[in-house]
Design a protein around this motif. Structure first.
Motif, PDB file in Angstrom:
ATOM      1  N   ALA A 216      47.917  26.176   7.301  1.00  0.00           N
ATOM      2  CA  ALA A 216      46.604  25.870   6.730  1.00  0.00           C
ATOM      3  C   ALA A 216      46.706  25.961   5.215  1.00  0.00           C
ATOM      4  O   ALA A 216      47.603  26.616   4.679  1.00  0.00           O
ATOM      5  N   SER A 217      45.791  25.308   4.534  1.00  0.00           N
ATOM      6  CA  SER A 217      45.826  25.303   3.071  1.00  0.00           C
ATOM      7  C   SER A 217      45.380  26.634   2.481  1.00  0.00           C
ATOM      8  O   SER A 217      45.743  26.957   1.350  1.00  0.00           O
ATOM      9  N   SER A 218      44.595  27.406   3.225  1.00  0.00           N
ATOM     10  CA  SER A 218      44.117  28.700   2.728  1.00  0.00           C
ATOM     11  C   SER A 218      44.546  29.807   3.686  1.00  0.00           C
ATOM     12  O   SER A 218      44.776  29.564   4.881  1.00  0.00           O
ATOM     13  N   GLY A 219      44.653  31.014   3.154  1.00  0.00           N
ATOM     14  CA  GLY A 219      45.088  32.139   3.973  1.00  0.00           C
ATOM     15  C   GLY A 219      44.106  32.475   5.076  1.00  0.00           C
ATOM     16  O   GLY A 219      44.496  32.818   6.192  1.00  0.00           O
ATOM     17  N   ILE A 220      42.801  32.388   4.782  1.00  0.00           N
ATOM     18  CA  ILE A 220      41.790  32.722   5.792  1.00  0.00           C
ATOM     19  C   ILE A 220      41.861  31.748   6.950  1.00  0.00           C
ATOM     20  O   ILE A 220      41.815  32.132   8.125  1.00  0.00           O
ATOM     21  N   ALA A 221      41.993  30.454   6.650  1.00  0.00           N
ATOM     22  CA  ALA A 221      42.107  29.467   7.719  1.00  0.00           C
ATOM     23  C   ALA A 221      43.383  29.666   8.518  1.00  0.00           C
ATOM     24  O   ALA A 221      43.399  29.443   9.740  1.00  0.00           O
ATOM     25  N   ALA A 222      44.467  30.114   7.862  1.00  0.00           N
ATOM     26  CA  ALA A 222      45.733  30.326   8.559  1.00  0.00           C
ATOM     27  C   ALA A 222      45.628  31.452   9.582  1.00  0.00           C
ATOM     28  O   ALA A 222      46.246  31.398  10.648  1.00  0.00           O
ATOM     29  N   THR A 223      44.829  32.478   9.278  1.00  0.00           N
ATOM     30  CA  THR A 223      44.696  33.596  10.220  1.00  0.00           C
ATOM     31  C   THR A 223      43.953  33.193  11.485  1.00  0.00           C
ATOM     32  O   THR A 223      44.061  33.877  12.508  1.00  0.00           O
ATOM     33  N   LEU A 224      43.215  32.097  11.451  1.00  0.00           N
ATOM     34  CA  LEU A 224      42.462  31.660  12.626  1.00  0.00           C
ATOM     35  C   LEU A 224      43.312  30.820  13.584  1.00  0.00           C
ATOM     36  O   LEU A 224      42.906  30.575  14.719  1.00  0.00           O
ATOM     37  N   LEU A 225      44.482  30.388  13.117  1.00  0.00           N
ATOM     38  CA  LEU A 225      45.395  29.628  13.964  1.00  0.00           C
ATOM     39  C   LEU A 225      46.411  30.569  14.593  1.00  0.00           C
ATOM     40  O   LEU A 225      46.922  31.473  13.921  1.00  0.00           O
ATOM     41  N   ALA A 231      50.448  26.763   4.091  1.00  0.00           N
ATOM     42  CA  ALA A 231      51.352  25.620   3.940  1.00  0.00           C
ATOM     43  C   ALA A 231      52.409  25.892   2.872  1.00  0.00           C
ATOM     44  O   ALA A 231      53.574  25.517   3.031  1.00  0.00           O
ATOM     45  N   HIS A 232      52.029  26.555   1.773  1.00  0.00           N
ATOM     46  CA  HIS A 232      52.998  26.849   0.715  1.00  0.00           C
ATOM     47  C   HIS A 232      54.087  27.783   1.234  1.00  0.00           C
ATOM     48  O   HIS A 232      55.254  27.661   0.862  1.00  0.00           O
ATOM     49  N   SER A 233      53.713  28.723   2.103  1.00  0.00           N
ATOM     50  CA  SER A 233      54.684  29.669   2.636  1.00  0.00           C
ATOM     51  C   SER A 233      55.672  28.991   3.569  1.00  0.00           C
ATOM     52  O   SER A 233      56.875  29.253   3.518  1.00  0.00           O
ATOM     53  N   VAL A 234      55.199  28.124   4.438  1.00  0.00           N
ATOM     54  CA  VAL A 234      56.054  27.504   5.449  1.00  0.00           C
ATOM     55  C   VAL A 234      56.889  26.371   4.859  1.00  0.00           C
ATOM     56  O   VAL A 234      58.091  26.269   5.120  1.00  0.00           O
ATOM     57  N   PHE A 235      56.267  25.520   4.070  1.00  0.00           N
ATOM     58  CA  PHE A 235      56.953  24.332   3.565  1.00  0.00           C
ATOM     59  C   PHE A 235      57.627  24.548   2.217  1.00  0.00           C
ATOM     60  O   PHE A 235      58.284  23.639   1.715  1.00  0.00           O
ATOM     61  N   LYS A 236      57.456  25.734   1.639  1.00  0.00           N
ATOM     62  CA  LYS A 236      58.053  26.035   0.322  1.00  0.00           C
ATOM     63  C   LYS A 236      57.682  24.959  -0.691  1.00  0.00           C
ATOM     64  O   LYS A 236      58.536  24.388  -1.383  1.00  0.00           O
ATOM     65  N   LEU A 237      56.388  24.674  -0.766  1.00  0.00           N
ATOM     66  CA  LEU A 237      55.909  23.644  -1.678  1.00  0.00           C
ATOM     67  C   LEU A 237      56.054  24.093  -3.132  1.00  0.00           C
ATOM     68  O   LEU A 237      55.809  25.265  -3.445  1.00  0.00           O
ATOM     69  N   PRO A 238      56.430  23.204  -4.030  1.00  0.00           N
ATOM     70  CA  PRO A 238      56.558  23.582  -5.445  1.00  0.00           C
ATOM     71  C   PRO A 238      55.190  23.866  -6.063  1.00  0.00           C
ATOM     72  O   PRO A 238      54.195  23.213  -5.725  1.00  0.00           O
ATOM     73  N   LEU A 239      55.158  24.821  -6.978  1.00  0.00           N
ATOM     74  CA  LEU A 239      53.896  25.173  -7.633  1.00  0.00           C
ATOM     75  C   LEU A 239      53.518  24.159  -8.704  1.00  0.00           C
ATOM     76  O   LEU A 239      52.352  24.070  -9.087  1.00  0.00           O
ATOM     77  N   SER A 240      54.488  23.394  -9.181  1.00  0.00           N
ATOM     78  CA  SER A 240      54.226  22.435 -10.260  1.00  0.00           C
ATOM     79  C   SER A 240      54.129  21.016  -9.736  1.00  0.00           C
ATOM     80  O   SER A 240      54.474  20.068 -10.445  1.00  0.00           O
ATOM     81  N   MET A 241      53.674  20.851  -8.512  1.00  0.00           N
ATOM     82  CA  MET A 241      53.681  19.514  -7.914  1.00  0.00           C
ATOM     83  C   MET A 241      52.746  18.540  -8.629  1.00  0.00           C
ATOM     84  O   MET A 241      52.959  17.331  -8.617  1.00  0.00           O
ATOM     85  N   GLN A 242      51.689  19.075  -9.272  1.00  0.00           N
ATOM     86  CA  GLN A 242      50.726  18.186  -9.919  1.00  0.00           C
ATOM     87  C   GLN A 242      51.349  17.446 -11.097  1.00  0.00           C
ATOM     88  O   GLN A 242      50.930  16.338 -11.422  1.00  0.00           O
ATOM     89  N   ILE A 243      52.358  18.042 -11.716  1.00  0.00           N
ATOM     90  CA  ILE A 243      52.982  17.403 -12.877  1.00  0.00           C
ATOM     91  C   ILE A 243      54.342  16.819 -12.522  1.00  0.00           C
ATOM     92  O   ILE A 243      55.000  16.225 -13.376  1.00  0.00           O
TER      93      ILE A 243
END
Length: 335
Positions: A216-225, A231-243
């Protein structure tokens, strides 16, 4: 290691080691964690105590993890010790070492599931493991579910589906059975039962001993699944993706998470409307590379869920047009 200049008895010292800084009182000590573990040891089960220590190691950065382990290792491995005594094997020194080692294995497994770090990276010595590939261990953890409990949950939940949920459930199940992969978006206002439906679909896949990844995109939503993480934890998404022009997930093919994503049957992403479109595009590029397949998402089935009536991606100092441009509907994958 930080650089310290201290005047002690008229002399100047540089690069004071960490242990010296602790004795001088320059660093925060672990007294509060010692008290926490001591109090928990009076009433908690050893398995609960191991989970507590894993949480402390992964989220609280204690200054001396080895001391925490040494001071409480008997309480942390009490259940294994009791089993050894029942087998009349408590006098064997090697048995005691194996008991402590098994407790460390349990703690490390929890730490890896929380933030993908081993005990060695958290300041403790790593346990001795059998020569089994850690990537295979990650896969086994993803498949380690109580099949009977899943069957009970499915049998109780299916009759509760309303008409629209049933249509969505059967459509998604058909795509899973066909194993053709692709993307599907579950759009519904908040409070209409999206999470209930997602958990039912996840249970269906896991009951068949297949791998289903829930994020999930947020931690609270992730706890409900069930089994959900961000998503950042599982997919190791870069923090600077916007640039970044073409961001990629920081996952190697031979890593445990890479093996999981290569073999998973379903990926569920809840509250995806909050995510930047480049997050989805980074996952697409990474899955194509990991799975060696040039189809969208590398041929995996990605189930997106969210509500565009709620929060869209937040763009610092951005205009409304910037937010719309960052939305999933502006991605080349949306069609």
């Amino acid at each position: 290691m930080g650089f310290f200049i201290l005047h002690i008895t008229g002399r100047i010292y540089g690069r004071i080691p960490k242990i010296v800084c602790q004795h001088l009182g320059l660093l925060e000590n672990d007294n509060h964690w010692e008290i926490t573990l001591s109090e928990a040891g009076l009433s908690c089960l050893p398995s609960q105590l191991r989970s507590l220590l894993a949480i402390i190691l992964t989220t609280c950065s204690p200054s001396d993890p080895k001391a925490l382990w040494e001071n409480h290792k008997d309480d942390l491995s009490e259940d294994y010790m009791r089993a050894a005594r029942a087998a009349n094997d408590n006098t064997n020194l090697n048995c005691s070492l194996q008991i402590y080692n098994q407790a460390l294995i349990d703690i490390e497994n929890i730490c890896i599931s929380v933030n993908s770090k081993s005990l060695e990276h958290l300041g403790l010595h790593s346990p001795v493991r059998d020569r089994i590939d850690l990537a295979d261990k990650d896969i086994s953890r993803k498949m380690n579910y109580d099949i009977e409990a899943l069957h009970t949950f499915i049998s109780k939940s299916k009759p509760l589906l309303v008409t629209d949920q049933t249509v969505a459930y059967e459509t998604i199940q058909g795509m899973i059975i066909d194993n053709k992969g692709g993307l599907i978006f579950l759009d519904a206002p908040g409070g209409t039962g999206k999470t209930f439906l997602l958990n039912l679909i996840l249970a269906d896949v896991r009951e068949k001993k297949e791998i289903a990844v829930a994020v999930a995109s947020s931690g609270i939503a992730a706890t409900l699944l069930c089994g959900g993480r961000t998503a950042h934890s599982v997919f190791k998404l870069p923090l600077s993706m916007q640039i970044s022009g073409t961001p990629m997930c920081n996952i190697s093919k031979n890593s445990g998470q890479g093996r999981v994503l290569k073999t998973c049957k379903l990926i569920v992403w809840d509250e995806c409307t909050m995510a930047h479109k480049k997050s989805l595009e980074a996952l697409d590029r990474s899955l194509r590379d990991l799975r060696g397949n040039d189809q969208p998402m590398g041929g995996a089935l990605l189930l997106l869920a969210g509500d565009f009536r709620q929060i869209l991606p937040v763009i610092p100092k951005g205009t409304a047009a910037d937010e719309v441009n960052a939305c999933l509907k502006s991605s080349y994958l949306w069609d």
